[in-house]
Design a protein around this motif. Structure first.
Motif, PDB file in Angstrom:
ATOM      1  N   ASP B  81      -1.316  -8.746   2.231  1.00 12.26           N
ATOM      2  CA  ASP B  81      -2.546  -7.585   1.816  1.00 12.26           C
ATOM      3  C   ASP B  81      -1.687  -7.285   0.463  1.00 12.26           C
ATOM      4  N   LEU B  82      -0.513  -6.722   0.369  1.00 11.31           N
ATOM      5  CA  LEU B  82      -0.186  -6.180  -0.929  1.00 11.31           C
ATOM      6  C   LEU B  82      -0.022  -7.036  -1.737  1.00 11.31           C
ATOM      7  N   PHE B  83       0.526  -8.271  -1.476  1.00 19.91           N
ATOM      8  CA  PHE B  83       0.600  -9.285  -2.720  1.00 19.91           C
ATOM      9  C   PHE B  83      -0.823  -9.452  -3.165  1.00 19.91           C
ATOM     10  N   GLU B  84      -1.660  -9.560  -2.411  1.00 20.87           N
ATOM     11  CA  GLU B  84      -3.294  -9.845  -3.041  1.00 20.87           C
ATOM     12  C   GLU B  84      -3.600  -8.721  -3.844  1.00 20.87           C
ATOM     13  N   GLU B  85      -3.137  -7.295  -3.128  1.00 22.86           N
ATOM     14  CA  GLU B  85      -3.639  -6.214  -3.928  1.00 22.86           C
ATOM     15  C   GLU B  85      -3.036  -6.111  -5.332  1.00 22.86           C
ATOM     16  N   GLU B  86      -1.851  -6.573  -5.321  1.00 19.91           N
ATOM     17  CA  GLU B  86      -0.998  -6.692  -6.819  1.00 19.91           C
ATOM     18  C   GLU B  86      -1.839  -7.608  -7.454  1.00 19.91           C
ATOM     19  N   GLU B  87      -2.041  -8.810  -6.983  1.00 19.58           N
ATOM     20  CA  GLU B  87      -2.724  -9.857  -7.899  1.00 19.58           C
ATOM     21  C   GLU B  87      -4.148  -9.613  -8.524  1.00 19.58           C
ATOM     22  N   MET B  88      -4.820  -8.682  -7.569  1.00 19.57           N
ATOM     23  CA  MET B  88      -6.142  -8.335  -7.989  1.00 19.57           C
ATOM     24  C   MET B  88      -6.113  -7.107  -8.859  1.00 19.57           C
ATOM     25  N   GLY B  89      -4.806  -6.408  -8.934  1.00 20.13           N
ATOM     26  CA  GLY B  89      -4.840  -5.398  -9.770  1.00 20.13           C
ATOM     27  C   GLY B  89      -5.101  -3.906  -9.130  1.00 20.13           C
ATOM     28  N   LEU B  90      -5.220  -4.165  -7.712  1.00 18.71           N
ATOM     29  CA  LEU B  90      -5.538  -3.022  -6.841  1.00 18.71           C
ATOM     30  C   LEU B  90      -4.615  -2.067  -6.599  1.00 18.71           C
ATOM     31  N   LEU B  91      -3.327  -2.670  -6.896  1.00 16.42           N
ATOM     32  CA  LEU B  91      -2.034  -1.855  -6.675  1.00 16.42           C
ATOM     33  C   LEU B  91      -1.661  -0.725  -7.648  1.00 16.42           C
ATOM     34  N   ASP B  92      -2.310  -1.059  -9.060  1.00 17.07           N
ATOM     35  CA  ASP B  92      -2.406   0.080 -10.128  1.00 17.07           C
ATOM     36  C   ASP B  92      -3.219   1.103  -9.699  1.00 17.07           C
ATOM     37  N   TYR B  93      -4.386   0.738  -9.096  1.00 19.16           N
ATOM     38  CA  TYR B  93      -5.257   1.957  -8.460  1.00 19.16           C
ATOM     39  C   TYR B  93      -4.490   2.714  -7.547  1.00 19.16           C
ATOM     40  N   LEU B  94      -3.934   2.222  -6.628  1.00 17.57           N
ATOM     41  CA  LEU B  94      -3.408   2.759  -5.447  1.00 17.57           C
ATOM     42  C   LEU B  94      -2.307   3.749  -5.836  1.00 17.57           C
ATOM     43  N   LEU B  95      -1.649   3.033  -7.024  1.00 16.69           N
ATOM     44  CA  LEU B  95      -0.476   3.770  -7.544  1.00 16.69           C
ATOM     45  C   LEU B  95      -0.680   4.919  -8.268  1.00 16.69           C
ATOM     46  N   SER B  96      -1.984   4.916  -8.768  1.00 18.67           N
ATOM     47  CA  SER B  96      -2.372   6.017  -9.747  1.00 18.67           C
ATOM     48  C   SER B  96      -2.999   7.408  -8.806  1.00 18.67           C
ATOM     49  N   LEU B  97      -3.099   6.969  -7.723  1.00 17.71           N
ATOM     50  CA  LEU B  97      -3.343   8.090  -6.747  1.00 17.71           C
ATOM     51  C   LEU B  97      -2.132   9.095  -6.587  1.00 17.71           C
ATOM     52  N   PRO B  98      -2.767  10.451  -6.203  1.00 16.08           N
ATOM     53  CA  PRO B  98      -1.784  11.434  -6.340  1.00 16.08           C
ATOM     54  C   PRO B  98      -0.755  11.365  -5.075  1.00 16.08           C
ATOM     55  N   PHE B  99       0.094  10.431  -5.044  1.00 17.26           N
ATOM     56  CA  PHE B  99       1.099  10.255  -4.039  1.00 17.26           C
ATOM     57  C   PHE B  99       2.182   9.632  -4.913  1.00 17.26           C
ATOM     58  N   GLY B 100       3.561   9.681  -4.288  1.00 14.13           N
ATOM     59  CA  GLY B 100       4.825   8.998  -4.785  1.00 14.13           C
ATOM     60  C   GLY B 100       4.745   7.396  -4.394  1.00 14.13           C
ATOM     61  N   HIS B 101       5.663   6.740  -4.944  1.00 12.55           N
ATOM     62  CA  HIS B 101       5.742   5.478  -4.383  1.00 12.55           C
ATOM     63  C   HIS B 101       6.323   5.319  -3.071  1.00 12.55           C
ATOM     64  N   THR B 102       7.371   6.162  -2.524  1.00 13.10           N
ATOM     65  CA  THR B 102       7.897   6.141  -1.433  1.00 13.10           C
ATOM     66  C   THR B 102       6.746   6.372  -0.246  1.00 13.10           C
ATOM     67  N   LEU B 103       6.063   7.458  -0.644  1.00 10.15           N
ATOM     68  CA  LEU B 103       5.181   7.860   0.322  1.00 10.15           C
ATOM     69  C   LEU B 103       3.978   6.604   0.546  1.00 10.15           C
ATOM     70  N   PHE B 104       3.615   5.947  -0.697  1.00 13.85           N
ATOM     71  CA  PHE B 104       2.922   4.709  -0.502  1.00 13.85           C
ATOM     72  C   PHE B 104       3.456   3.683   0.521  1.00 13.85           C
ATOM     73  N   VAL B 105       4.804   3.367   0.301  1.00 14.79           N
ATOM     74  CA  VAL B 105       5.518   2.358   1.234  1.00 14.79           C
ATOM     75  C   VAL B 105       5.360   2.568   2.703  1.00 14.79           C
ATOM     76  N   ILE B 106       5.797   4.156   2.925  1.00 16.76           N
ATOM     77  CA  ILE B 106       5.657   4.575   4.317  1.00 16.76           C
ATOM     78  C   ILE B 106       4.447   4.406   4.724  1.00 16.76           C
ATOM     79  N   GLY B 107       3.190   5.009   3.970  1.00 13.45           N
ATOM     80  CA  GLY B 107       2.022   4.848   4.618  1.00 13.45           C
ATOM     81  C   GLY B 107       1.452   3.357   4.856  1.00 13.45           C
ATOM     82  N   ARG B 108       1.924   2.472   4.139  1.00 11.55           N
ATOM     83  CA  ARG B 108       1.361   1.178   4.242  1.00 11.55           C
ATOM     84  C   ARG B 108       2.214   0.366   5.227  1.00 11.55           C
ATOM     85  N   ALA B 109       3.531   0.747   5.387  1.00  7.07           N
ATOM     86  CA  ALA B 109       4.339  -0.001   6.588  1.00  7.07           C
ATOM     87  C   ALA B 109       3.740   0.598   7.740  1.00  7.07           C
TER      88      ALA B 109
END
Lengths: 310, 257
Positions: B81-109
């Motif tokens: 899912d994450l690879f696909e999100e990165e390819e589609m550019g969705l990751l840029d959107y998710l990482l522009s949201l108000p939380f840190g990268h670590t929290l993002f990884v924890i949330g997704r895992a």
């Protein structure tokens, strides 16, 4: 105090610099048009402001907070409408907006009301439950914009907000951006559409090859192109002697006849127009019609970047 | 009108997003469930008959391992899912949201793990029933164990998604990683029957650890070693850290307007 300060911001990916030392302020509650061709560095600059990228050099300060030192604080101030819609296309418009509102901290009651308002304004109420991959390009773009209108952040970034939209929808988006600003939001508007930048922006910044080559009000920037105004006077008949008379005026750079059309290239054309008509008339020219061509924002862009918007 | 959400709330919202997309694609759930049932009632039944001379109940052994290997496979999906999100550019959107990268990884895992847990909870209950184990607390404990495993597998999957840029290479690596974690473990066959060279690896596999712990809960005569719990926890911590680190590296090193 400026809402956003770019202080010598540079960003490289490996050895390639996408942004090369941008210094620029964006004032509170202004609409700042960010112009530049593809690859100019606009998106990288925006993503650096949004803390997705760390600057290789320099600093971005947003509402007094360093984007590098306080990224979460800065992110909570910003909402971005991306050029290409970025959301889960398996979800419906309402689900996308609900999730975006929730994750950006909009309270439930307020969120639902805003979602209803935005969907109604965009004429999407009937399609709010459809999976978004089934919708047209214009509708997808409206949903992307709607995320920011539901969030109503302190700083809103719109990247090509009216791409794929029909004329009524464009006008509506422009009105909604104006309303957003009137409500206290600072707007960064990245666009390739010169009419959009001209109509919407209090100031524009022109980027080229990673550098901010010019910043200012659209009217002022157009005024920097001295000698680019052209007055075209259609006379009853050609009158070559007039050319010499007209060229005596200090602001006139060039003048010549094309048939019965007298073309005068000059600076401050708008101010000098009555004077030029009087001059030609006084010398015996019989003016049938007059046209003033002033530099457009596109001319300004071309002048400062040496390239066209593609 | 808007306030900064807490870290826990953000993690929940990230999990909720994964659940929303799960609900929208029930065919994945149906596909995996059918696969699991075929494995259990066809494959395990046949092998149990063949292995009856070995003197142990292979069906009971396999049934637990099948649930563990199923949640392992499902947890790998989050990386895709994450690879696909990165390819589609969705990751840029998710990482522009108000939380840190670590929290993002924890949330997704955790999102990947919760999603996996929803898939396999009915399977776990079915297996407990078939194995004659009827303690609600024990089943809940087993679900907790496989949830921890799924969190670590999600972290591993996210790490691979962040590490590999080529889509074909990523597909191959994910398939190999899934194959290795499930097959080089005691999930579906006992360690003693594995090739000698793989036994040390399989012994310290988190999939082995999770399988052994659940078997120790469900099946009489099985036990798990304390180190297996340590392996499981270390696995989760390591891949949370790596996933987060590689996410950062990918962002800083690989993208250009």
């Amino acid at each position: 105090m400026a809402m956003i300060q770019f202080k010598d911001v540079a960003k490289s990916f490996k050895d390639v610099y996408a942004v090369k030392g941008v210094t620029c302020d964006i004032e509170d509650q202004e609409i700042f048009g960010l112009l530049g061709p593809n690859g100019a560095g606009k998106t990288t600059l925006i993503m650096t402001m949004a803390t997705v990228y760390n600057p290789t050099r320099g600093e971005v300060v947003v509402d007094g907070h360093s984007a590098s030192a306080e990224p979460d604080k800065v992110k909570s101030l910003i909402g971005i409408s991306f050029q290409d819609p970025k959301y889960d296309r398996i979800l419906s418009a309402r689900e996308i907006l609900q999730w975006h509102g929730k994750v950006t901290g909009v309270e439930k009651g307020v969120r639902e009301k805003r979602i209803d308002d935005v969907l109604t304004k965009f004429g999407l109420a009937g399609e709010a439950k459809k999976r978004t991959w089934m919708l047209s390009g214009g509708t997808k773009k409206k949903i992307e914009n709607a995320k920011v209108f539901v969030q109503r952040p302190k700083i809103a970034v719109f990247d090509e907000p009216t791409a794929y939209l029909d004329v009524p929808s464009r006008l509506m988006v422009w009105d909604m951006i104006d309303e957003l600003r009137d409500g206290g939001t600072t707007v960064v508007l990245a666009t390739n559409m010169m009419d959009e930048a001209d109509r919407m922006s209090d100031r524009v910044g022109i980027m080229s090859r990673g550098e901010m080559v010019q910043v200012g009000e659209p009217a002022r920037l157009k005024g920097t192109l001295k000698g680019r105004d052209v007055i075209e006077m259609k006379l009853e008949a050609p009158f070559p002697e007039l050319v010499g008379e007209v060229k005596h005026v200090e602001e006139v750079k060039e003048a010549h006849f094309e048939g019965d059309l007298l073309k005068i290239a000059l600076s401050n054309g708008r101010e000098l127009l009555p004077h030029m008509i009087n001059l030609v008339t006084a010398k015996g020219g019989k003016v049938q019609s007059v046209n003033l061509k002033e530099p457009s924002l596109e001319d300004v862009f071309l002048h400062y970047t040496g390239t066209t918007l593609t | 009108m808007s306030s900064k959400p807490s870290s826990l709330f953000i993690i929940w919202v990230l999990i909720e997003r994964d659940l929303r997309t799960l609900v929208k694609s029930p065919w994945i759930l149906i596909n995996r469930t059918v696969f699991f049932l075929i494995q259990l009632f066809v494959f395990a039944f046949l092998i149990t008959k063949l292995a009856s001379s070995l003197g142990f109940n292979y069906f009971a052994f396999y049934s637990v391992g099948a649930v563990v290997s199923t949640i392992t496979s499902i947890a790998f999906i989050i990386g895709e899912d994450l690879f696909e999100e990165e390819e589609m550019g969705l990751l840029d959107y998710l990482l522009s949201l108000p939380f840190g990268h670590t929290l993002f990884v924890i949330g997704r895992a955790l999102g990947g793990a919760v999603r996996g847990l929803i898939y396999v909870t009915p399977m776990m209950i079915l297996v407990a029933y078939l194995d004659g184990y009827f303690s609600v607390v024990g089943v809940a404990g087993s679900l907790l164990v496989i949830f921890v495993l799924a969190t670590g597998i999600s972290g591993l999957s996210i790490t691979l998604a962040m590490l590999i840029r080529n889509a074909n290479r990523f597909d191959i690596m994910i398939a190999l990683a899934e194959l290795a974690t499930v097959r080089v473990s005691a999930a579906i066959y006992p360690l003693v029957y594995m090739p000698k060279v793989l036994q040390p690896l399989a012994t310290y596999s988190p999939v082995t650890s999770a399988s052994d712990i659940v078997r120790a809960i469900f099946l009489p005569g099985y036990a798990s070693e304390p180190y297996e719990t340590v392996v499981l926890v270390l696995f989760v911590l390591i891949f949370f850290g790596l996933g987060s680190a590689f996410l950062f590296r990918k962002l800083e090193g690989g993208k250009f307007e």
